[in-house]
Design an enzyme around this catalytic site. Structure first.
Site, PDB file in Angstrom:
ATOM      1  N   ARG A 110       0.824  -1.220   0.000  1.00  0.00           N
ATOM      2  CA  ARG A 110       0.000   0.000   0.000  1.00  0.00           C
ATOM      3  C   ARG A 110       0.852   1.262   0.000  1.00  0.00           C
ATOM      4  NH1 ARG A 110      -1.672   1.436   4.799  1.00  0.00           N
ATOM      5  NH2 ARG A 110      -2.566  -0.550   5.415  1.00  0.00           N
ATOM      6  N   TYR A 143     -13.878  21.990 -11.007  1.00  0.00           N
ATOM      7  CA  TYR A 143     -14.425  20.702 -11.447  1.00  0.00           C
ATOM      8  C   TYR A 143     -15.563  20.292 -10.493  1.00  0.00           C
ATOM      9  CZ  TYR A 143     -14.299  15.619 -12.349  1.00  0.00           C
ATOM     10  OH  TYR A 143     -14.613  14.312 -12.644  1.00  0.00           O
ATOM     11  N   ASP A 155      -5.684  22.528  -9.639  1.00  0.00           N
ATOM     12  CA  ASP A 155      -6.035  21.401 -10.498  1.00  0.00           C
ATOM     13  C   ASP A 155      -5.468  21.744 -11.879  1.00  0.00           C
ATOM     14  OD1 ASP A 155      -7.242  19.600 -12.260  1.00  0.00           O
ATOM     15  OD2 ASP A 155      -9.024  19.398 -10.996  1.00  0.00           O
ATOM     16  N   LYS A 191      -6.804  11.504 -17.548  1.00  0.00           N
ATOM     17  CA  LYS A 191      -7.012  12.265 -18.773  1.00  0.00           C
ATOM     18  C   LYS A 191      -5.809  12.093 -19.721  1.00  0.00           C
ATOM     19  CE  LYS A 191     -10.896  13.475 -16.948  1.00  0.00           C
ATOM     20  NZ  LYS A 191     -11.111  14.658 -16.107  1.00  0.00           N
TER      21      LYS A 191
END
Ligand SMILES: *Cc1c(COP(=O)(O)O)cnc(C)c1O
Length: 389
Positions: free
Chosen positions: A54, A107, A179, A204
C-alpha cells in the site's frame, strides 16, 4: 550536459534500465506483503524503502518520480482517481476551523466534496469569481489556509491570473493548490507560477487511452509531508497494472497533446464562423477574454474547449448532438477519441452567475482526421436545422 528539454525528459523520467536487466520499461511489481530479513531490520528506525504494498513499490515510485520531474515539483503521490487527488490534497492541508477559497469554475465533483465533506468536518468553504485576480486579497481571512485554483476552469475555461493570486495568498499565509489537468504538466508549469500543490487527473492526458482511473498530487518540499501523511493515513493505493498503463501513456504525451491542440484549435476556429454558434470558449483563440494571460503563462492548449449555441431549445441540441458519429457522448476526456458533452454551468455556480445565449457544449478534440471531424459537425448542424428551421 545542459538542462534537457521536456520532450527529452518525458522519455527518460522514472526509468532506470540498468537496474532492471537493461529492460527499457520499469517492471510491474504486484505486492502486498514485503518480507524483512530479520528482527533488527523490522525494528530499525530507518526502514527500507519498500515496506508494504500500500505504501508503494518501485512501480509506483517510477511514475511518481516521472510526474514530479515533469511538473517541476519536489515529490508526487499517486491516487486512485483524479478526484481523489483533489480530495486528499484538500484534506491534507485543511483542519476544522480553517477557511478555503475555491474557484467558482472548479471541477464539479471537487465542489461536491467541499460542500458535502469539508463542511461536515468544520471547514469554511467559500467560492470566488475565477476572474477575481488581485481582488482575492479582500476575501482572504486570518484562517484562510488554502486558495484552490483551476485554470482554465472546468467547462467554461476562464484563465486565472495564478502568479498574482499566489503572491497575495502567500503573503496572507495560505497555500496555493491547483487542479492542473487541462494543460497537463507539459503546457503549464505550476511551480514556476507560485503553486504549492498541483493535482493531475492522470486519467485524462497522461494515461491518454480512456482505460485507467488515476490521479497525482505533486507538491513543494514544504507541502510534501502533510500530503504524504494524509495519503498514507487514509489508505490510498493504486494498482500496479494501472500505473504501468499510465507510464506507457506518459511517454507519448507530448506528441499526442500537440495533435489534440492543433485539431482543437482548427475546430474552434471553424465553430467561430458558424451561424449556429454564439461564441467559442477556447483560451488559445485571440478573441478569448483569457487569451493574454494564457499566452503569458501557458505553453500550449489541450483539445478541450466549449461552444455556446445560439439556442437553448433542447430538441435542437439533441438533433445536433445525437447526429454526431465521431464525437461520442461521454464523461471524462483526454483519450484518443473525440467527445461531446452538453453542460449547464448555471446549475452549480454560486459566486458568479452563468449567463449564456444558449446551450453550452463541451468538445474534446481527439486524434481522428480533422477533415472528417468537421464533416461530421457540418452534417450534425444540417440535422439541427431540420428542427430549428
Ligand atoms: C476529470 C477531472 C478530474 C477528476 O479525474 P477522475 O480521474 O475522473 O476522478 C479532476 N479535475 C479535472 C479538471 C477533471 O477534468
Amino acid at each position: 550536459m545542459s538542462e534537457k528539454k521536456t520532450d527529452t525528459v518525458i522519455i527518460s523520467a522514472g526509468r532506470d534500465p540498468e537496474a532492471n536487466f537493461g529492460i527499457v520499461n520499469p517492471p510491474v511489481y504486484h505486492a502486498s506483503t514485503v518480507l524483512y530479513p530479520d528482527m533488527a531490520t523490522l525494528r530499525a528506525k530507518k526502514r527500507p524503502l519498500v515496506t508494504y504494498g500500500r505504501r508503494g513499490t518501485p512501480t509506483t515510485f517510477a511514475l511518481q518520480d516521472a510526474i514530479a520531474e515533469l511538473e517541476g515539483g519536489y515529490k508526487t503521490v499517486l491516487t486512485a482517481s483524479g478526484l481523489a487527488g483533489c480530495t486528499i490534497a484538500l484534506l491534507a492541508h485543511l483542519h476544522a476551523g480553517d477557511h478555503v477559497l475555491i474557484t467558482d469554475s472548479v471541477y464539479g465533483p471537487t465542489r461536491n466534496f467541499a460542500d458535502k465533506v469539508l463542511k461536515r468536518y468544520g471547514v469554511e468553504v467559500e467560492y470566488y469569481d475565477p476572474l477575481i485576480g488581485n481582488g482575492i486579497a479582500a476575501l482572504l481571512r486570518p484562517n484562510t489556509k488554502v486558495l484552490f485554483v483551476e485554470a482554465p476552469g472546468s467547462n467554461t475555461f476562464e484563465v486565472q491570473d495564478i502568479p498574482a493570486m499566489a503572491e497575495i495568498a502567500h503573503a496572507a499565509g495560505a497555500l496555493v493548490m491547483m487542479d492542473n489537468t487541462w494543460a497537463s504538466p507539459l503546457y503549464f508549469k505550476p511551480f514556476e507560477h507560485g503553486v504549492d500543490v498541483s493535482i493531475q487527473a492522470v486519467t485524462k492526458y497522461i494515461c491518454g487511452h480512456s482505460d485507467v482511473m488515476m490521479g497525482s498530487i505533486t507538491t513543494t518540499e514544504a507541502a510534501y509531508k502533510a500530503t504524504l501523511d494524509m495519503h498514507g493515513d487514509i489508505g490510498m493505493a493504486v494498482a500496479p497494472d494501472d500505473v504501468y498503463l499510465a507510464m506507457r501513456g506518459l511517454r507519448t504525451l507530448s506528441v499526442r497533446l500537440a495533435r489534440h491542440m492543433e485539431t482543437g484549435l482548427t475546430l474552434a476556429k471553424w465553430f467561430e464562423d458558424r451561424p449556429e454558434v454564439a461564441r467559442v470558449i477556447h483560451p488559445a483563440l485571440p478573441t478569448d477574454p483569457g487569451h493574454e494571460i494564457w499566452k503569458r503563462d501557458f505553453t500550449g492548449a489541450s483539445g478541450l474547449f466549449s461552444i455556446v449555441l445560439k439556442t437553448h431549445a433542447q430538441d435542437a441540441v439533441a438533433a445536433f448532438v445525437d447526429h454526431l458519429e465521431l464525437f461520442g457522448i461521454g464523461y471524462s476526456w483526454g483519450g484518443f477519441e473525440s467527445l461531446v458533452m452538453p453542460q449547464n454551468p448555471g446549475d452549480y455556480r454560486t459566486a458568479t452567475k452563468w449567463e449564456a445565449e444558449g446551450q453550452l457544449i463541451r468538445f474534446h478534440a481527439g486524434l481522428e482526421d480533422v477533415g472528417d471531424l468537421i464533416a461530421d459537425l457540418e452534417a450534425a448542424f444540417a440535422n439541427m436545422k431540420t428542427v430549428t428551421g
